[in-house]
Design a protein around this motif. Structure first.
Motif, short mmCIF file in Angstrom:
data_model
loop_
_atom_site.label_atom_id
_atom_site.label_comp_id
_atom_site.label_asym_id
_atom_site.label_seq_id
_atom_site.Cartn_x
_atom_site.Cartn_y
_atom_site.Cartn_z
N LYS A 67 -5.09 6.62 4.89
CA LYS A 67 -6.37 6.09 4.39
C LYS A 67 -6.48 4.58 4.62
O LYS A 67 -7.53 3.98 4.40
CB LYS A 67 -6.50 6.38 2.89
N LEU A 68 -5.37 3.99 5.00
CA LEU A 68 -5.34 2.54 5.17
C LEU A 68 -5.92 2.17 6.53
O LEU A 68 -5.46 2.66 7.56
CB LEU A 68 -3.87 2.10 5.09
N HIS A 73 -8.41 -3.23 5.71
CA HIS A 73 -7.77 -3.39 4.40
C HIS A 73 -6.56 -4.33 4.50
O HIS A 73 -6.34 -5.16 3.62
CB HIS A 73 -7.33 -2.03 3.85
N LEU A 92 -2.22 4.87 -2.88
CA LEU A 92 -3.15 5.57 -1.99
C LEU A 92 -2.78 7.06 -1.95
O LEU A 92 -1.61 7.41 -2.09
CB LEU A 92 -3.04 5.02 -0.56
N ALA A 100 -8.51 3.65 -3.15
CA ALA A 100 -7.33 3.32 -3.96
C ALA A 100 -7.34 4.19 -5.21
O ALA A 100 -8.38 4.38 -5.84
CB ALA A 100 -7.36 1.85 -4.33
N LEU A 117 -10.75 -1.50 -0.48
CA LEU A 117 -10.44 -0.07 -0.40
C LEU A 117 -11.48 0.78 -1.13
O LEU A 117 -11.63 1.97 -0.83
CB LEU A 117 -9.06 0.21 -1.00
N PHE A 150 0.88 -1.16 0.00
CA PHE A 150 0.00 0.00 0.00
C PHE A 150 0.92 1.22 0.00
O PHE A 150 1.55 1.52 1.02
CB PHE A 150 -0.90 -0.02 1.23
#
Ligand code: FES
Length: 192
Positions: free
Chosen positions: A64-65, A69, A59, A172, A168, A30
């Motif tokens: 945002k992860l 995920h 990303l 993504a 995601l 990621f």
């Protein structure tokens, strides 16, 4: 009086499993668009070699992860997963990379509780100028996963990359057209 014999501490290191030379791990990365993704581009233009085992998902920020995920990628059979974000103090959203590290550490704890090696998940920091570091991290992490062996929850016919992308949703970022067509070729090849 005689001195008591020194207590020799036992080193309780588990014996290493032999590495299967035919095992090619599937690794999901990621990657923050501002740093690691750009560092990968730089590594490419510097013609630095790194294993082709890694599949990147771009990303806007590693912040945002979410935990889900990372878990989804492992559940779908990824042998290893890492997040690559900006250097600490240089996240464009201030603390996104710090949140990502916390979430990665939380997933490590969850995996340990489930009896899955926590080393399958990691967090790295780098800048867009660190093409060499990108290649070094990809190489070291791939070697680490080769030594661990396949993910014990690996399932036939499931693409960890597709599963992680789906989890995601709109978070993504689209893949670069060149990369997307290369990925499609790989997926088609796997589907045959
Ligand atoms: Fe790169 Fe946040 S913008 S990790």
């Amino acid at each position: 009086m005689a001195e008591p014999a020194a207590v020799v501490e036992e080193t309780a290191e588990a014996p290493k499993k032999p590495v299967d030379p035919t095992f090619e791990p599937e690794i999901i990365v990621f990657a923050c668009h501002y740093c690691a993704y750009a560092a990968a581009d730089l590594a490419g233009s510097m013609r630095l070699q790194y294993p082709s085992n890694i599949r990147m998902i771009k990303l806007p920020c590693t912040g945002k992860l979410e935990v889900i995920h990372l878990l989804r990628a492992i559940e779908a059979g990824a042998d290893g997963v890492y997040a690559a974000g900006c250097l600490e103090g240089e996240c464009h959203y201030l603390k996104g990379n710090l949140w990502a590290r916390k979430r990665v550490n939380h997933v490590k704890d969850l995996l340990a509780e489930l009896g899955i090696e926590p080393e399958r998940v990691e967090m790295y920091n780098m800048s867009s100028a660190m093409g060499a570091k990108f290649a070094e991290v990809a190489t070291e992490f791939t070697q680490r996963i080769k030594e661990l062996g396949p993910n014990p929850v690996k399932r036939e016919g499931v693409s960890p990359h597709a599963a992680a992308r789906e989890a995601l949703g709109g978070v993504a970022m689209p893949e670069d057209p060149q990369e997307a067509s290369a990925a499609a070729t790989v997926e088609e090849g796997l589907a045959e």
